[in-house]
Scaffold this motif. Structure first.
Motif, PDB file in Angstrom:
ATOM      1  N   UNK A 450       0.849  -1.188   0.000  1.00 21.02           N
ATOM      2  CA  UNK A 450       0.000   0.000   0.000  1.00 21.02           C
ATOM      3  C   UNK A 450       0.884   1.237   0.000  1.00 21.02           C
ATOM      4  N   UNK A 451       0.791   2.017  -1.079  1.00 26.51           N
ATOM      5  CA  UNK A 451       1.579   3.245  -1.196  1.00 26.51           C
ATOM      6  C   UNK A 451       0.836   4.445  -0.641  1.00 26.51           C
ATOM      7  N   UNK A 462      -1.384  14.441  -5.582  1.00 27.13           N
ATOM      8  CA  UNK A 462       0.013  14.031  -5.382  1.00 27.13           C
ATOM      9  C   UNK A 462       0.568  13.515  -6.718  1.00 27.13           C
ATOM     10  N   UNK A 463       1.212  14.384  -7.472  1.00 27.54           N
ATOM     11  CA  UNK A 463       1.713  14.009  -8.793  1.00 27.54           C
ATOM     12  C   UNK A 463       2.803  12.950  -8.715  1.00 27.54           C
ATOM     13  N   UNK A 464       3.650  13.024  -7.681  1.00 28.90           N
ATOM     14  CA  UNK A 464       4.713  12.023  -7.535  1.00 28.90           C
ATOM     15  C   UNK A 464       4.127  10.639  -7.298  1.00 28.90           C
ATOM     16  N   UNK A 465       3.084  10.556  -6.482  1.00 32.11           N
ATOM     17  CA  UNK A 465       2.421   9.273  -6.229  1.00 32.11           C
ATOM     18  C   UNK A 465       1.789   8.732  -7.505  1.00 32.11           C
ATOM     19  N   UNK A 466       1.138   9.590  -8.274  1.00 35.70           N
ATOM     20  CA  UNK A 466       0.506   9.148  -9.518  1.00 35.70           C
ATOM     21  C   UNK A 466       1.535   8.579 -10.486  1.00 35.70           C
ATOM     22  N   UNK A 467       2.701   9.245 -10.580  1.00 34.73           N
ATOM     23  CA  UNK A 467       3.753   8.728 -11.467  1.00 34.73           C
ATOM     24  C   UNK A 467       4.279   7.396 -10.954  1.00 34.73           C
ATOM     25  N   UNK A 472      -3.076   7.778 -14.220  1.00 33.12           N
ATOM     26  CA  UNK A 472      -3.279   8.970 -15.023  1.00 33.12           C
ATOM     27  C   UNK A 472      -4.033  10.018 -14.207  1.00 33.12           C
ATOM     28  N   UNK A 473      -3.613  11.275 -14.213  1.00 35.13           N
ATOM     29  CA  UNK A 473      -4.373  12.321 -13.515  1.00 35.13           C
ATOM     30  C   UNK A 473      -5.748  12.497 -14.147  1.00 35.13           C
ATOM     31  N   UNK A 474      -6.692  12.961 -13.363  1.00 32.05           N
ATOM     32  CA  UNK A 474      -8.021  13.221 -13.916  1.00 32.05           C
ATOM     33  C   UNK A 474      -7.959  14.479 -14.762  1.00 32.05           C
ATOM     34  N   UNK A 475      -8.857  14.563 -15.742  1.00 30.58           N
ATOM     35  CA  UNK A 475      -8.794  15.673 -16.698  1.00 30.58           C
ATOM     36  C   UNK A 475      -9.176  17.004 -16.064  1.00 30.58           C
ATOM     37  N   UNK A 476     -10.151  16.981 -15.194  1.00 35.72           N
ATOM     38  CA  UNK A 476     -10.637  18.241 -14.611  1.00 35.72           C
ATOM     39  C   UNK A 476     -10.440  18.206 -13.111  1.00 35.72           C
ATOM     40  N   UNK A 477      -9.233  18.565 -12.652  1.00 37.23           N
ATOM     41  CA  UNK A 477      -8.964  18.596 -11.214  1.00 37.23           C
ATOM     42  C   UNK A 477      -9.638  19.821 -10.607  1.00 37.23           C
ATOM     43  N   UNK A 478     -10.527  19.569  -9.659  1.00 38.09           N
ATOM     44  CA  UNK A 478     -11.127  20.659  -8.910  1.00 38.09           C
ATOM     45  C   UNK A 478     -11.399  20.152  -7.504  1.00 38.09           C
ATOM     46  N   UNK A 479     -11.359  21.008  -6.507  1.00 34.18           N
ATOM     47  CA  UNK A 479     -11.579  20.548  -5.137  1.00 34.18           C
ATOM     48  C   UNK A 479     -13.005  20.038  -4.964  1.00 34.18           C
ATOM     49  N   UNK A 480     -13.118  18.891  -4.290  1.00 36.98           N
ATOM     50  CA  UNK A 480     -14.438  18.326  -4.044  1.00 36.98           C
ATOM     51  C   UNK A 480     -15.112  18.990  -2.850  1.00 36.98           C
ATOM     52  N   UNK A 481     -14.348  19.601  -1.967  1.00 39.93           N
ATOM     53  CA  UNK A 481     -14.928  20.196  -0.766  1.00 39.93           C
ATOM     54  C   UNK A 481     -14.498  21.652  -0.648  1.00 39.93           C
TER      55      UNK A 481
END
Length: 695
Positions: A450-451, A462-467, A472-481
């Motif tokens: 588990x990372x 967390x771009x480093x974790x995604x790499x 793949x990052x989501x296309x439309x990053x926006x805060x959910x809260x």
């Protein structure tokens, strides 16, 4: 019933006689020993088989029967061979055929053909689901019936696999000419048996996932379960230092620490080979961990196979490949399979199956064989067959893989509703947009460890974790809260939508159970809207409506930060907690839903209006100050002073308007008398409405 059965003599159309006829012929084929009698039996069976086939498929059936005859002939050939010294007909390498062996071979050949013909006739006259039901009814042991069902399913797996390999070979220029056919046939047969062997192994895991007893392990029963803490503070299942390996030197999971709590919505992420499926199989009790321990509530499970059924009863797994989870003759039998394994009575199994069919809209599919369903239908039936066991935790391995938009939305809506009702949902997916939109907690696996185990927002930020995890990052990053004031309109804005007409197409969620919630619920129910109420307690009026089945009650609190399920089109915040109601409105606004705040007229994009109908005229009134008693009094006043209108006149005017519109669009001049009647009636009604009200 197919056309062949409809054309049979009337007595043979009865289910009991259709079952008895092939069974009697099967018994005769096993008892008769004279070749002439067996030949007469076969001559009676096979014309009937061809007669029952639709005319367009009789040649295909005839080719199948000829192939069957050739296969049986090759199978009995070793029985006919004798040493050449005793042979009447000499063959090769010291072997031949004698009169006795020829007579024995002929009897065996006819017996096999008549027995197989009897079974084929049985399957032609009696649907497989009906046959299995009758076998259970007459007292055939459950084990034998289940073996028959699995054999039936395995035959279809074999056929499907052979067809797919043959298509793949043909697509790559195979099977061109008899030489190529001889060359490709051994590869086809060998790969078919290899793939179906692995398919049978996966099919067995599908059996285990639905309370099937492994070896001598007893099936879990509802009254023989370890104590489980179902509150929100204690984990339902805990993994402590879990390790798992398929081979001694190949670890699939390492040091897994994971806790699953009630009503969680979790997405399991990671690239292929990261260990997602292995973790799910282990959580569902289909694999035995090699190190660490698993706690079911507060009860620590041992590593013996007798402990695994306890885990399977609490954790349901929907496999990625639905063909591995569906193995019964019909959808109805699929739903009943797990319930029978729980040791329930036949009457209770029937009652629960009927409830599942009604609740999940399976009436049209109930008698369909699963292998004939579409991929979306298979996935839907797979999920419902696992839900039949009512597990508190539901795991889904790539639930939307190979699904079209319709079934993807339908499956996700179902999972959201189940989560609303209190189930913990964990799904693995490679669809990052789905993971970000649907999940609240994300568990990321990298090389069997588990990372990350945190909120979906933190994972995708967390771009480093995604790499590292190859995500793949989501296309439309926006805060959910975001801040609750950023999306909710201010009271001065003109945004209200009076809602006084609705239909059964809408689904409404009312969060709160007080008298104010009941008033809104009653208005929606009266207009045909499907209403659900989330609240730990409800007022007496709501309780009565729930008992009468007018609305559905989800008896639990709605937590701060919890997202409103997207399958509701109307949301009413009525908890009385200003902060929580504000969050509910924000969640609904972000998802594009209609929403209303019971205690704050400025927080909402629609208003409940007092409404009434009189002679085909719908009237709605509403005050910006949220004073329902004023709205009601105003509406009653307007109705009392409404000019006398005739619904017959209004209906006639509407029909005339429609007819004239159609004629003008068709470029055909409308009749003058039609236009004259329309103008006359329209003027009469408008004059009546424009007259001052009488005091």
């Amino acid at each position: 019933m197919n056309s062949g059965i409809r054309s049979l003599p009337l007595p043979l159309r009865q289910p009991q006689l259709r079952l008895a006829l092939p069974l009697v012929s099967l018994v005769l084929s096993l008892l008769l020993s004279r070749a002439i009698l067996l030949a007469l039996l076969s001559l009676a069976l096979y014309p009937m088989l061809l007669y029952l086939e639709p005319p367009g498929s009789r040649m295909r059936r005839l080719r199948q029967l000829l192939l069957l005859a050739a296969f049986v002939s090759v199978s009995i050939l070793p029985v006919m061979l004798v040493r050449q010294s005793d042979a009447v007909l000499e063959l090769l390498w010291g072997w031949g055929v004698s009169r006795e062996s020829l007579s024995l071979g002929l009897v065996l050949w006819l017996r096999c053909m008549s027995a197989v013909g009897s079974l084929l006739l049985l399957l032609s006259l009696v649907p497989i689901y009906e046959l299995c039901r009758e076998l259970r009814r007459i007292g055939v042991p459950q084990l034998l019936v289940e073996l028959f069902e699995l054999t039936y399913r395995y035959i279809h797996v074999l056929q499907e696999t052979t067809k797919q390999i043959a298509l793949a070979q043909t697509a790559r220029l195979g099977w061109l000419g008899w030489r190529a056919k001889l060359r490709d046939l051994p590869l086809l047969l060998s790969q078919t048996f290899i793939l179906t062997y692995h398919g049978a192994e996966a099919l067995y895991e599908g059996l285990l996932s639905r309370a099937y007893a492994e070896g001598d392990s007893p099936s879990p029963s509802p009254t023989d379960q370890p104590p489980i803490q179902m509150d929100t503070t204690s984990a339902l299942v805990s993994l402590r230092g879990i390790g798992f390996a398929y081979e001694v030197r190949q670890a699939a999971l390492r040091g897994i620490d994971l806790e699953l709590f009630a009503r969680e919505r979790i997405v399991l992420l990671g690239k292929n080979g990261a260990g997602k499926s292995s973790l799910m199989y282990l959580l569902a009790g289909l694999r035995l961990w090699t190190q660490g321990r698993i706690l079911l509530g507060t009860h620590a499970l041992g590593r013996g196979r007798s402990d695994l059924p306890q885990l399977r009863r609490q954790v349901g797994l929907v496999l990625q490949n639905s063909n591995h989870q569906l193995f019964c003759p019909s959808v109805e039998d699929e739903l009943a399979f797990g319930l029978r394994n729980l040791g329930l009575s036949d009457e209770e199994v029937r009652r629960r199956v009927e409830a599942l069919i009604a609740d999940y809209e399976l009436e049209e599919l109930r008698h369909r064989p699963p292998h004939e369903l579409s991929e979306g239908q298979k996935k839907w039936v797979s999920i419902i067959s696992v839900l039949a066991l009512d597990p508190p935790i539901l795991l889904l391995d790539e639930p939307t893989a190979s699904l079209d938009c319709y079934f993807t939305d339908r499956v996700i809506d179902l999972l959201s509703r189940l989560n609303d009702e209190g189930k913990t949902i964990l799904l693995s997916t490679h669809d990052m947009e789905l993971a970000y939109r649907w999940g609240r907690r994300a568990v990321v696996l990298v090389d069997g460890s588990i990372a990350a185990d945190t909120s979906v927002e933190e994972v995708f930020a967390d771009e480093a974790l995604l790499r590292r995890a190859s995500l793949r990052p989501v296309r439309a990053m926006q805060p959910l809260h975001p801040d609750t004031t950023s999306l909710i309109p201010s009271p001065s804005e003109d945004y209200s939508l009076p809602l006084f007409l609705a239909s059964s197409k809408h689904r409404a969620l009312i969060i709160g159970g007080g008298s104010g919630a009941w008033i809104k619920a009653r208005g929606l129910i009266d207009r045909g809207v499907e209403v659900s109420v989330i609240s730990p307690e409800v007022c007496p009026e709501l309780a009565e409506a729930i008992l009468k089945g007018r609305c559905r009650w989800i008896a639990r609190p709605f937590g701060q930060g919890e997202e409103v399920a997207p399958h509701y089109s109307i949301v009413v915040a009525a908890t009385g907690d200003e902060a929580l109601d504000g969050w509910i409105c924000l969640s609904a606004a972000r998802q594009g839903q209609l929403y209303a705040h019971l205690g704050h007229r400025g927080l909402g994009n629609f208003h409940f209006a007092w409404s009434a109908k009189q002679e085909g005229i719908s009237l709605a009134t509403h005050t910006d100050q949220a004073l329902p008693e004023v709205s009601r009094a105003l509406g009653q006043y307007l109705l009392a002073h409404l000019p006398s209108l005739s619904s017959l006149e209004l209906d006639e005017l509407a029909q005339l308007r429609h007819s004239l519109s159609e004629l003008r669009h068709s470029a055909e001049p409308p009749p003058q008398e039609l236009e004259h009647r329309y103008d006359e009636l329209r003027a009469t009604i408008l004059a009546r409405l424009e007259a001052p009200p009488s005091r």
